[in-house]
Design an enzyme around this catalytic site. Structure first.
Site, PDB file in Angstrom:
ATOM      1  N   LYS A 111      39.200 -56.626   2.789  1.00  0.00           N
ATOM      2  CA  LYS A 111      38.255 -56.088   1.808  1.00  0.00           C
ATOM      3  C   LYS A 111      37.566 -57.197   1.016  1.00  0.00           C
ATOM      4  O   LYS A 111      36.398 -57.074   0.661  1.00  0.00           O
ATOM      5  CB  LYS A 111      38.965 -55.123   0.849  1.00  0.00           C
ATOM      6  CG  LYS A 111      39.313 -53.811   1.534  1.00  0.00           C
ATOM      7  CD  LYS A 111      39.895 -52.811   0.559  1.00  0.00           C
ATOM      8  CE  LYS A 111      40.311 -51.549   1.289  1.00  0.00           C
ATOM      9  NZ  LYS A 111      41.146 -50.670   0.474  1.00  0.00           N
ATOM     10  N   LYS A 192      39.226 -49.375  13.136  1.00  0.00           N
ATOM     11  CA  LYS A 192      39.664 -48.021  12.772  1.00  0.00           C
ATOM     12  C   LYS A 192      38.534 -47.227  12.126  1.00  0.00           C
ATOM     13  O   LYS A 192      37.636 -47.804  11.495  1.00  0.00           O
ATOM     14  CB  LYS A 192      40.894 -48.073  11.865  1.00  0.00           C
ATOM     15  CG  LYS A 192      40.631 -48.679  10.522  1.00  0.00           C
ATOM     16  CD  LYS A 192      41.803 -48.522   9.572  1.00  0.00           C
ATOM     17  CE  LYS A 192      41.338 -49.042   8.221  1.00  0.00           C
ATOM     18  NZ  LYS A 192      42.212 -48.938   7.133  1.00  0.00           N
ATOM     19  N   LYS A 195      36.323 -44.863   5.777  1.00  0.00           N
ATOM     20  CA  LYS A 195      35.439 -44.147   4.855  1.00  0.00           C
ATOM     21  C   LYS A 195      34.181 -44.938   4.524  1.00  0.00           C
ATOM     22  O   LYS A 195      33.241 -44.386   3.987  1.00  0.00           O
ATOM     23  CB  LYS A 195      36.187 -43.864   3.551  1.00  0.00           C
ATOM     24  CG  LYS A 195      37.285 -42.831   3.690  1.00  0.00           C
ATOM     25  CD  LYS A 195      37.910 -42.592   2.321  1.00  0.00           C
ATOM     26  CE  LYS A 195      39.281 -41.964   2.432  1.00  0.00           C
ATOM     27  NZ  LYS A 195      40.266 -42.572   1.539  1.00  0.00           N
TER      28      LYS A 195
HETATM   29  P1  TYM Z   1      43.433 -44.326   2.252  1.00  0.00           P
HETATM   30  O1  TYM Z   1      42.834 -43.542   1.137  1.00  0.00           O
HETATM   31  O2  TYM Z   1      42.619 -45.419   2.848  1.00  0.00           O
HETATM   32  O3  TYM Z   1      43.858 -43.364   3.439  1.00  0.00           O
HETATM   33  C1  TYM Z   1      44.619 -42.190   3.238  1.00  0.00           C
HETATM   34  C2  TYM Z   1      45.547 -41.986   4.421  1.00  0.00           C
HETATM   35  O4  TYM Z   1      44.781 -41.891   5.639  1.00  0.00           O
HETATM   36  C3  TYM Z   1      45.300 -42.792   6.616  1.00  0.00           C
HETATM   37  N1  TYM Z   1      44.185 -43.289   7.451  1.00  0.00           N
HETATM   38  C4  TYM Z   1      44.176 -43.247   8.799  1.00  0.00           C
HETATM   39  N2  TYM Z   1      45.065 -42.766   9.695  1.00  0.00           N
HETATM   40  C5  TYM Z   1      44.731 -42.848  11.020  1.00  0.00           C
HETATM   41  N3  TYM Z   1      43.568 -43.380  11.460  1.00  0.00           N
HETATM   42  C6  TYM Z   1      42.645 -43.879  10.604  1.00  0.00           C
HETATM   43  N4  TYM Z   1      41.504 -44.376  11.044  1.00  0.00           N
HETATM   44  C7  TYM Z   1      42.932 -43.817   9.187  1.00  0.00           C
HETATM   45  N5  TYM Z   1      42.255 -44.199   8.075  1.00  0.00           N
HETATM   46  C8  TYM Z   1      43.039 -43.869   7.023  1.00  0.00           C
HETATM   47  C9  TYM Z   1      45.934 -43.919   5.807  1.00  0.00           C
HETATM   48  O5  TYM Z   1      46.910 -44.605   6.563  1.00  0.00           O
HETATM   49  C10 TYM Z   1      46.522 -43.162   4.625  1.00  0.00           C
HETATM   50  O6  TYM Z   1      47.814 -42.668   4.938  1.00  0.00           O
HETATM   51  N6  TYM Z   1      46.526 -47.540  -0.025  1.00  0.00           N
HETATM   52  C11 TYM Z   1      46.355 -46.148   0.368  1.00  0.00           C
HETATM   53  C12 TYM Z   1      46.461 -45.157  -0.774  1.00  0.00           C
HETATM   54  C13 TYM Z   1      47.738 -45.170  -1.557  1.00  0.00           C
HETATM   55  C14 TYM Z   1      49.005 -44.734  -1.103  1.00  0.00           C
HETATM   56  C15 TYM Z   1      49.873 -44.857  -2.229  1.00  0.00           C
HETATM   57  C16 TYM Z   1      49.480 -44.260   0.121  1.00  0.00           C
HETATM   58  C17 TYM Z   1      47.868 -45.539  -2.855  1.00  0.00           C
HETATM   59  N7  TYM Z   1      49.140 -45.350  -3.273  1.00  0.00           N
HETATM   60  C18 TYM Z   1      51.217 -44.521  -2.122  1.00  0.00           C
HETATM   61  C19 TYM Z   1      50.838 -43.926   0.218  1.00  0.00           C
HETATM   62  C20 TYM Z   1      51.686 -44.061  -0.895  1.00  0.00           C
HETATM   63  C21 TYM Z   1      44.972 -45.985   0.976  1.00  0.00           C
HETATM   64  O7  TYM Z   1      44.062 -46.686   0.621  1.00  0.00           O
HETATM   65  O8  TYM Z   1      44.850 -44.897   1.814  1.00  0.00           O
END
Ligand code: TYM
Length: 326
Positions: A111, A192, A195
């Site tokens: 990032k 991947k 968003k």
């Molecule tokens: P975030 O908001 O980017 O994504 C949310 C969830 O979606 C999954 N994900 C994917 N899975 C499969 N293929 C993809 N292309 C893909 N893109 C996203 C992510 O693995 C995630 O499970 N850091 C985290 C948010 C967070 C969090 C937490 C997660 C903050 N605190 C505590 C778990 C526990 C994030 O940015 O996810």
């Protein structure tokens, strides 16, 4: 009952990767576990956001999560910023994690390379994520594959804190689904689905209209050898379609591969499976969208339940680390 916790950022459109990699698992876990789910709006601040956009995305994401199947009667759903214990524990986590550990995080490297303004929060992001998870005495964290390193560092932080100050935190484990853990961009199957809006033709939004889903999947990049088998390294495009179809139909990519000999047929069935998966979510979302007051009521209820748990853990951690009771 084992406790499950996970989080998602309110940034950009919710997409098929989020749904298949994480949310399907979130919904399944709420049936048999004590489940806590959080919209991590404070994490979204690590990259510049317009205030109006953040507000809209946060409310919309809450409605989408309910539309996907999270039931506020069965699990706790809340907004991270409504539970101040997250920011408070995050500071203790920042003082427990090392600079070197934060510096090795691939999400930061990725990032910070793509953005002009690099906030301090982007660097210390994993400490806040560790606080999110550890506040709820979490056993399991259902996430997509890209979150492995974040869960690993959370475990390291918890273990270090426990060994320095005595048993305080439960050390959590990640749960990654057998299919769909890494949904790739349809146009660039080497990266991947995400968003960020850099590849609209490669990303399918959960709210995407059905014609557009069919077009995007029909145009998905494959390869020229004409063989259908699951091999993410040699055949990333075809393997991605197999993963999507498998995850959308609760199967495995290897199993679905045996049913096809032509790319065109695989694409048609994948598009249909995705449309069928998204149809009820889209209908439910349209209903919820018309009543924001009800969503806000549910979120308020969620944050008060979350605080009942998180305030106890925070107090325990503050006492253990040597802070005077207020
Ligand atoms: P975030 O908001 O980017 O994504 C949310 C969830 O979606 C999954 N994900 C994917 N899975 C499969 N293929 C993809 N292309 C893909 N893109 C996203 C992510 O693995 C995630 O499970 N850091 C985290 C948010 C967070 C969090 C937490 C997660 C903050 N605190 C505590 C778990 C526990 C994030 O940015 O996810």
């Amino acid at each position: 009952m084992a406790r499950v916790f996970s989080g998602i950022q309110p940034s950009g459109e919710l997409h098929l990767g989020n749904l298949l990699g994480a949310l399907v698992n979130w919904v399944n876990h709420q049936k048999s576990h004590d489940a806590v789910y959080c919209i991590v709006d404070l994490h979204a601040l690590t990259l510049p956001k317009r205030p109006e956009e953040l507000r809209e995305n946060s409310l919309k994401l809450a409605q989408l999560l309910i539309a996907v199947g999270l039931d506020p009667d069965k699990s706790i759903l809340f907004m991270q910023s409504h539970v101040p214990e997250h920011s408070q524990l995050a500071w203790l986590m920042e003082c427990t994690v090392s600079f070197g550990e934060l510096n090795r995080m691939t999400a930061f490297k990725d990032k910070s390379g793509r953005n002009e303004f690099i906030s301090g929060g982007l660097f210390t992001y994993p400490a806040l994520q560790a606080a999110d998870i550890l506040l709820y005495d979490t056993d399991l964290v259902p996430v997509g594959d890209d979150q492995r390193q974040h869960i690993e560092i959370t475990r390291d932080i918890a273990e270090r804190f426990n060994s320095r100050f005595g048993n305080t935190f439960v050390v959590p484990k990640h749960v990654i689904p057998p299919a769909g853990a890494r949904i790739m961009d349809l146009q660039h199957p080497d990266r991947k689905m995400s968003k960020s809006e850099t590849s609209p033709a490669g990303t399918i939004s959960v709210l995407e209209d059905h014609d557009s889903i069919t077009k995007k999947i029909k145009r998905a990049v494959t390869d020229s050898d004409g063989e259908i088998r699951f091999d993410s390294n040699l055949k990333p495009g075809v393997s991605n379609l197999l993963s999507i179809l498998a995850a959308a139909t609760s199967s495995t990519p290897e199993e679905v591969a045996t049913g096809y000999s032509r790319y065109g047929d695989l694409k048609i069935d994948t598009a249909e499976a995705v449309i069928e998966l998204l149809r009820p979510i889209q209908v439910k979302f349209r209903e919820l969208e018309s009543d924001p007051a009800e969503t806000n009521r549910l979120l308020k209820l969620g944050s008060s339940k979350a605080r009942e748990i998180s305030s106890v853990t925070l107090e325990r951690a503050m006492t253990k680390i040597g802070l005077l009771n207020a």
